[in-house]
Design a protein around this motif. Structure first.
Motif, short mmCIF file in Angstrom:
data_model
loop_
_atom_site.label_atom_id
_atom_site.label_comp_id
_atom_site.label_asym_id
_atom_site.label_seq_id
_atom_site.Cartn_x
_atom_site.Cartn_y
_atom_site.Cartn_z
N HIS A 15 15.86 11.68 -25.49
CA HIS A 15 14.66 10.97 -25.04
C HIS A 15 13.69 11.92 -24.33
O HIS A 15 12.49 11.90 -24.60
CB HIS A 15 15.04 9.81 -24.11
N ARG A 16 14.19 12.73 -23.43
CA ARG A 16 13.33 13.65 -22.69
C ARG A 16 12.67 14.67 -23.63
O ARG A 16 11.49 14.96 -23.50
CB ARG A 16 14.13 14.35 -21.60
N ARG A 17 13.43 15.21 -24.58
CA ARG A 17 12.87 16.17 -25.55
C ARG A 17 11.77 15.54 -26.39
O ARG A 17 10.90 16.23 -26.89
CB ARG A 17 13.96 16.69 -26.50
N ASN A 18 11.83 14.24 -26.58
CA ASN A 18 10.87 13.55 -27.44
C ASN A 18 9.78 12.81 -26.66
O ASN A 18 9.15 11.89 -27.17
CB ASN A 18 11.61 12.60 -28.39
N GLY A 19 9.55 13.24 -25.42
CA GLY A 19 8.41 12.75 -24.66
C GLY A 19 8.62 11.49 -23.85
O GLY A 19 7.66 10.94 -23.30
N PHE A 20 9.84 11.00 -23.75
CA PHE A 20 10.13 9.85 -22.91
C PHE A 20 10.34 10.31 -21.48
O PHE A 20 10.84 11.41 -21.25
CB PHE A 20 11.40 9.12 -23.39
N SER A 21 9.98 9.49 -20.53
CA SER A 21 10.27 9.80 -19.13
C SER A 21 11.09 8.67 -18.52
O SER A 21 10.91 7.50 -18.86
CB SER A 21 8.98 10.03 -18.34
N GLU A 22 11.99 9.05 -17.63
CA GLU A 22 12.84 8.06 -16.96
C GLU A 22 11.98 7.22 -16.04
O GLU A 22 11.16 7.72 -15.30
CB GLU A 22 13.93 8.79 -16.18
N THR A 23 12.20 5.90 -16.10
CA THR A 23 11.37 5.01 -15.30
C THR A 23 12.16 4.16 -14.32
O THR A 23 11.58 3.49 -13.48
CB THR A 23 10.49 4.13 -16.20
N GLY A 24 13.47 4.17 -14.41
CA GLY A 24 14.29 3.40 -13.48
C GLY A 24 15.64 3.07 -14.06
O GLY A 24 15.96 3.46 -15.18
N ALA A 25 16.42 2.36 -13.28
CA ALA A 25 17.77 2.00 -13.71
C ALA A 25 18.14 0.66 -13.08
O ALA A 25 17.60 0.29 -12.03
CB ALA A 25 18.78 3.06 -13.30
N ILE A 26 19.03 -0.06 -13.74
CA ILE A 26 19.56 -1.30 -13.17
C ILE A 26 21.07 -1.31 -13.35
O ILE A 26 21.60 -0.71 -14.28
CB ILE A 26 18.94 -2.57 -13.78
N GLU A 27 21.72 -1.98 -12.43
CA GLU A 27 23.16 -2.18 -12.54
C GLU A 27 23.41 -3.56 -13.13
O GLU A 27 22.71 -4.51 -12.79
CB GLU A 27 23.81 -2.04 -11.18
N LEU A 28 24.39 -3.64 -13.99
CA LEU A 28 24.73 -4.89 -14.66
C LEU A 28 26.21 -5.20 -14.41
O LEU A 28 27.04 -5.12 -15.31
CB LEU A 28 24.43 -4.80 -16.15
N PRO A 29 26.56 -5.57 -13.17
CA PRO A 29 27.97 -5.83 -12.83
C PRO A 29 28.57 -6.88 -13.76
O PRO A 29 27.95 -7.90 -14.07
CB PRO A 29 27.91 -6.33 -11.40
N GLY A 30 29.75 -6.58 -14.22
CA GLY A 30 30.44 -7.51 -15.11
C GLY A 30 30.07 -7.34 -16.57
O GLY A 30 30.79 -7.80 -17.45
N LEU A 31 28.95 -6.67 -16.85
CA LEU A 31 28.54 -6.44 -18.24
C LEU A 31 28.83 -5.02 -18.70
O LEU A 31 29.17 -4.79 -19.84
CB LEU A 31 27.05 -6.75 -18.43
N GLN A 32 28.61 -4.06 -17.80
CA GLN A 32 28.96 -2.68 -18.11
C GLN A 32 29.31 -1.97 -16.82
O GLN A 32 28.87 -2.36 -15.74
CB GLN A 32 27.85 -1.97 -18.89
N SER A 33 30.10 -0.92 -16.96
CA SER A 33 30.67 -0.28 -15.77
C SER A 33 29.73 0.71 -15.09
O SER A 33 29.97 1.11 -13.95
CB SER A 33 31.98 0.43 -16.13
N VAL A 34 28.67 1.14 -15.77
CA VAL A 34 27.72 2.10 -15.20
C VAL A 34 26.29 1.54 -15.33
O VAL A 34 26.03 0.70 -16.19
CB VAL A 34 27.83 3.48 -15.88
N PRO A 35 25.36 2.02 -14.49
CA PRO A 35 23.98 1.53 -14.59
C PRO A 35 23.32 1.89 -15.93
O PRO A 35 23.71 2.84 -16.60
CB PRO A 35 23.26 2.26 -13.44
N GLU A 36 22.30 1.12 -16.28
CA GLU A 36 21.48 1.35 -17.46
C GLU A 36 20.22 2.07 -17.02
O GLU A 36 19.53 1.62 -16.11
CB GLU A 36 21.13 0.00 -18.11
N VAL A 37 19.91 3.21 -17.65
CA VAL A 37 18.73 4.01 -17.34
C VAL A 37 17.65 3.70 -18.38
O VAL A 37 17.92 3.71 -19.58
CB VAL A 37 19.06 5.52 -17.36
N PHE A 38 16.42 3.44 -17.91
CA PHE A 38 15.32 3.10 -18.80
C PHE A 38 14.35 4.26 -18.93
O PHE A 38 14.08 4.99 -17.98
CB PHE A 38 14.59 1.85 -18.29
N PHE A 39 13.81 4.41 -20.14
CA PHE A 39 12.84 5.45 -20.46
C PHE A 39 11.61 4.81 -21.08
O PHE A 39 11.72 3.80 -21.78
CB PHE A 39 13.43 6.44 -21.48
N ILE A 40 10.43 5.40 -20.81
CA ILE A 40 9.21 4.93 -21.45
C ILE A 40 8.48 6.10 -22.08
O ILE A 40 8.66 7.26 -21.68
CB ILE A 40 8.27 4.20 -20.45
#
Length: 119
Positions: free
Chosen positions: A90-115
Motif C-alpha cells: 500500500h505504501r509503495r503504491n501511494g496509500f497513506s495510513e490513516t488510522g486503526a481500530i480494534e475489533l475485539p471478538g472478531l480478530q485478534s489484532v487491530p485493523e489498519v486503514f489506508f487511503i
C-alpha cells in the motif's frame, strides 16, 4: 444515493457491453450464480462488481467498474496490523495510513486503514 443489488437477467445486455472482456456466456453464468452486484444512482446503472469464489467458498473480487462521472476521489483499504507485506505494498503504491481500530471478538489484532486520493 447509490443503491447496490444483485444483478438480474434484465441487466445482462448492459453488463455484456460494460464488462466486454468477460463475454456473454460468462456474464450470463455469473448473473445466474449471483456473482454480479449492480450500483444504481437515480435509477441508472453506474457500475458493477463481479466476483467469484475460490474453492467454491471464498469470495474474490474479479472486476469492478464505475462509469466516469460517478467515480470516487478517494480509495480506502485495510489490513491487519501484523501484515507487513500488504502494508508495504500500500505504501509503495501511494496509500497513506490513516488510522486503526480494534475489533475485539472478531480478530485478534487491530485493523489498519489506508487511503489514497485519486484524480
Amino acid at each position: 444515493m447509490v443503491e447496490v443489488a444483485n444483478a438480474s437477467q434484465a441487466e445482462i445486455d448492459w453488463l455484456v457491453r460494460e464488462d466486454a472482456s468477460a463475454g456473454e456466456a460468462w456474464v450470463s453464468r455469473c448473473v445466474a450464480l449471483g456473482e454480479y452486484l449492480i450500483a444504481r444512482e437515480a435509477g441508472e446503472i453506474v457500475g458493477f462488481l463481479r466476483f467469484s469464489r475460490f474453492w467454491g467458498r471464498v469470495p474474490y473480487m474479479d472486476m469492478i467498474r464505475v462509469l466516469p462521472g460517478h467515480r470516487a476521489r478517494l480509495l480506502m483499504t485495510s489490513s491487519e496490523c501484523d501484515e507487513s507485506r500488504p502494508q508495504d505494498w500500500h505504501r509503495r503504491n501511494g496509500f497513506s495510513e490513516t488510522g486503526a481500530i480494534e475489533l475485539p471478538g472478531l480478530q485478534s489484532v487491530p485493523e489498519v486503514f489506508f487511503i489514497k486520493r485519486i484524480a
